[in-house]
Motif scaffolding. Structure first.
Motif, PDB file in Angstrom:
ATOM      1  N   VAL A 125      70.513 -14.541 -12.372  1.00  0.00           N
ATOM      2  CA  VAL A 125      69.917 -13.326 -12.952  1.00  0.00           C
ATOM      3  C   VAL A 125      68.471 -13.601 -13.345  1.00  0.00           C
ATOM      4  O   VAL A 125      67.564 -12.811 -13.063  1.00  0.00           O
ATOM      5  CB  VAL A 125      70.740 -12.857 -14.177  1.00  0.00           C
ATOM      6  N   LEU A 126      68.231 -14.750 -13.961  1.00  0.00           N
ATOM      7  CA  LEU A 126      66.868 -15.093 -14.374  1.00  0.00           C
ATOM      8  C   LEU A 126      65.957 -15.300 -13.168  1.00  0.00           C
ATOM      9  O   LEU A 126      64.804 -14.883 -13.165  1.00  0.00           O
ATOM     10  CB  LEU A 126      66.877 -16.368 -15.215  1.00  0.00           C
ATOM     11  N   LYS A 127      66.513 -15.948 -12.145  1.00  0.00           N
ATOM     12  CA  LYS A 127      65.689 -16.253 -10.970  1.00  0.00           C
ATOM     13  C   LYS A 127      65.192 -14.984 -10.273  1.00  0.00           C
ATOM     14  O   LYS A 127      64.169 -15.011  -9.592  1.00  0.00           O
ATOM     15  CB  LYS A 127      66.498 -17.086  -9.971  1.00  0.00           C
ATOM     16  N   LYS A 128      65.926 -13.877 -10.429  1.00  0.00           N
ATOM     17  CA  LYS A 128      65.520 -12.637  -9.761  1.00  0.00           C
ATOM     18  C   LYS A 128      64.204 -12.096 -10.301  1.00  0.00           C
ATOM     19  O   LYS A 128      63.499 -11.376  -9.601  1.00  0.00           O
ATOM     20  CB  LYS A 128      66.592 -11.568  -9.938  1.00  0.00           C
ATOM     21  N   GLY A 129      63.882 -12.426 -11.559  1.00  0.00           N
ATOM     22  CA  GLY A 129      62.677 -11.811 -12.127  1.00  0.00           C
ATOM     23  C   GLY A 129      61.663 -12.784 -12.670  1.00  0.00           C
ATOM     24  O   GLY A 129      60.564 -12.378 -13.059  1.00  0.00           O
ATOM     25  N   SER A 130      62.029 -14.071 -12.723  1.00  0.00           N
ATOM     26  CA  SER A 130      61.143 -15.024 -13.397  1.00  0.00           C
ATOM     27  C   SER A 130      60.761 -16.175 -12.467  1.00  0.00           C
ATOM     28  O   SER A 130      61.608 -16.687 -11.727  1.00  0.00           O
ATOM     29  CB  SER A 130      61.859 -15.575 -14.629  1.00  0.00           C
ATOM     30  N   PRO A 131      59.495 -16.610 -12.513  1.00  0.00           N
ATOM     31  CA  PRO A 131      59.067 -17.725 -11.666  1.00  0.00           C
ATOM     32  C   PRO A 131      59.388 -19.092 -12.266  1.00  0.00           C
ATOM     33  O   PRO A 131      59.077 -20.116 -11.677  1.00  0.00           O
ATOM     34  CB  PRO A 131      57.553 -17.532 -11.590  1.00  0.00           C
ATOM     35  N   LEU A 132      60.016 -19.118 -13.421  1.00  0.00           N
ATOM     36  CA  LEU A 132      60.294 -20.391 -14.106  1.00  0.00           C
ATOM     37  C   LEU A 132      61.304 -21.228 -13.317  1.00  0.00           C
ATOM     38  O   LEU A 132      62.256 -20.682 -12.757  1.00  0.00           O
ATOM     39  CB  LEU A 132      60.858 -20.081 -15.498  1.00  0.00           C
ATOM     40  N   ASP A 133      61.095 -22.561 -13.297  1.00  0.00           N
ATOM     41  CA  ASP A 133      62.044 -23.459 -12.627  1.00  0.00           C
ATOM     42  C   ASP A 133      63.210 -23.710 -13.584  1.00  0.00           C
ATOM     43  O   ASP A 133      63.236 -24.683 -14.329  1.00  0.00           O
ATOM     44  CB  ASP A 133      61.337 -24.767 -12.262  1.00  0.00           C
ATOM     45  N   ILE A 134      64.173 -22.792 -13.521  1.00  0.00           N
ATOM     46  CA  ILE A 134      65.239 -22.749 -14.524  1.00  0.00           C
ATOM     47  C   ILE A 134      66.203 -23.924 -14.394  1.00  0.00           C
ATOM     48  O   ILE A 134      66.734 -24.402 -15.394  1.00  0.00           O
ATOM     49  CB  ILE A 134      65.981 -21.398 -14.401  1.00  0.00           C
ATOM     50  N   ASN A 135      66.412 -24.418 -13.187  1.00  0.00           N
ATOM     51  CA  ASN A 135      67.409 -25.475 -12.985  1.00  0.00           C
ATOM     52  C   ASN A 135      67.067 -26.765 -13.720  1.00  0.00           C
ATOM     53  O   ASN A 135      67.932 -27.590 -13.959  1.00  0.00           O
ATOM     54  CB  ASN A 135      67.588 -25.760 -11.496  1.00  0.00           C
ATOM     55  N   LYS A 136      65.793 -26.952 -14.063  1.00  0.00           N
ATOM     56  CA  LYS A 136      65.401 -28.176 -14.764  1.00  0.00           C
ATOM     57  C   LYS A 136      65.725 -28.098 -16.258  1.00  0.00           C
ATOM     58  O   LYS A 136      65.612 -29.093 -16.963  1.00  0.00           O
ATOM     59  CB  LYS A 136      63.895 -28.397 -14.621  1.00  0.00           C
ATOM     60  N   LEU A 137      66.056 -26.899 -16.732  1.00  0.00           N
ATOM     61  CA  LEU A 137      66.202 -26.723 -18.176  1.00  0.00           C
ATOM     62  C   LEU A 137      67.658 -26.829 -18.617  1.00  0.00           C
ATOM     63  O   LEU A 137      68.574 -26.530 -17.868  1.00  0.00           O
ATOM     64  CB  LEU A 137      65.607 -25.373 -18.593  1.00  0.00           C
ATOM     65  N   ASN A 138      67.833 -27.279 -19.840  1.00  0.00           N
ATOM     66  CA  ASN A 138      69.164 -27.551 -20.379  1.00  0.00           C
ATOM     67  C   ASN A 138      69.326 -26.978 -21.774  1.00  0.00           C
ATOM     68  O   ASN A 138      68.361 -26.473 -22.357  1.00  0.00           O
ATOM     69  CB  ASN A 138      69.363 -29.062 -20.458  1.00  0.00           C
TER      70      ASN A 138
END
Lengths: 192, 88
Positions: A125-138
């Motif tokens: 859901v986040l990846k659809k609207g945000s350019p942030l590299d979410i997989n690196k975050l915990n």
């Protein structure tokens, strides 16, 4: 503390999107976090106050891109020498002890909307609207970014189950809510 | 799309930033008598170099800090970023 929800006109309880033939426990859950105290703490540039021993409701101020929390209070890093403190407690008596020569403290309880989403697919859901590299975050991380052009703060509350809180300016709340719920439709979601 | 390394937040998408112009421009000294031409140079005139250039960027949807970026204006390659009180 704002007693009026910023999403009261749009946040309707129920099941939405592609929820049919799916186990309800596997759907994304969306809720609004409201009736919470929110303070911004900014340390002045010229202040020499050591913040390493400083605690608010027993919670220390976190370092870059991290958060720290207790059962009633959560503090997230917003920028250099800049933090947001959320609490279900009234922290005003404790914050009044901060020296105004060192810190600027602002009550922002009325000016943010907070949307909490939970589920295995929330990173999608986040990846659809945000350019942030979410997989690196915990769990315990936080980040400021944009979601479909809206400036947001993402607070990674838990890894298992995956829970994040998305903060936006209150005036952008309804628009942000629609952006997020639109992105959730294909997975099916439950508003709670 | 550029990826810019914010000195505070790490590598982020250009979507989160705002361009702030030439970082090498120096404001005239306070209380110093200066000519209109010197004011023009400070306020308006820019070199618009082709090649390596030091720029200001604002992480407007992030930590809200200004910082310096050394970027090639022809290739858009970013060589280095630094906090405002650091040298590139």
């Amino acid at each position: 503390m704002s007693s009026i929800s910023s999403l009261n006109k749009v946040h309707k309880l129920g099941l939405f999107g592609d929820f049919q033939d799916k186990n309800e426990t596997n759907l994304i859950k969306i809720k609004e976090i409201k009736n919470i105290n929110l303070f911004q703490i900014v340390k002045h540039k010229k202040s020499k106050q050591d913040i390493s021993n400083l605690k608010i409701d027993g919670v220390s101020l976190p370092k870059n891109l991290h958060s720290s929390s207790s059962s009633s209070t959560r503090i997230i890093w917003m920028g250099p020498e800049n933090w947001f403190v959320f609490s279900t407690k009234n922290l005003i008596p404790e914050l009044e002890n901060f020296d105004d020569q060192d810190f600027a403290i602002t009550n922002l309880s009325h000016s943010r909307c907070i949307i909490e989403i939970e589920g295995d697919m929330i990173y999608e859901v986040l990846k659809k609207g945000s350019p942030l590299d979410i997989n690196k975050l915990n769990e315990g991380d936080c980040a400021n970014t944009v979601y479909n052009g809206i400036t947001i703060t993402i607070d990674f509350v838990s890894n298992n189950p995956k829970i994040i809180r998305i903060l936006g300016l209150r005036s952008f709340g309804e628009s942000l809510y629609h952006s997020i719920t639109d992105a959730c439709l294909e997975f099916g979601f439950k508003s709670i | 799309m550029l990826y810019i390394k914010c000195p505070f937040c790490g590598m982020r998408s250009q979507n989160e930033f705002a361009y702030g112009g030439d970082a090498s421009v120096k404001r005239p000294e306070l209380n110093k008598e200066i000519s209109n031409n010197e004011w023009d140079d400070f306020v308006y005139n820019r070199k618009s170099l082709r090649g390596k250039h030091i720029e200001l960027w604002h992480h407007v949807s992030g930590c809200r800090q200004w910082f310096k970026v050394q970027r090639d204006t022809a290739t858009h390659e970013i060589f280095k970023t630094a906090k405002m009180d650091e040298q590139i």
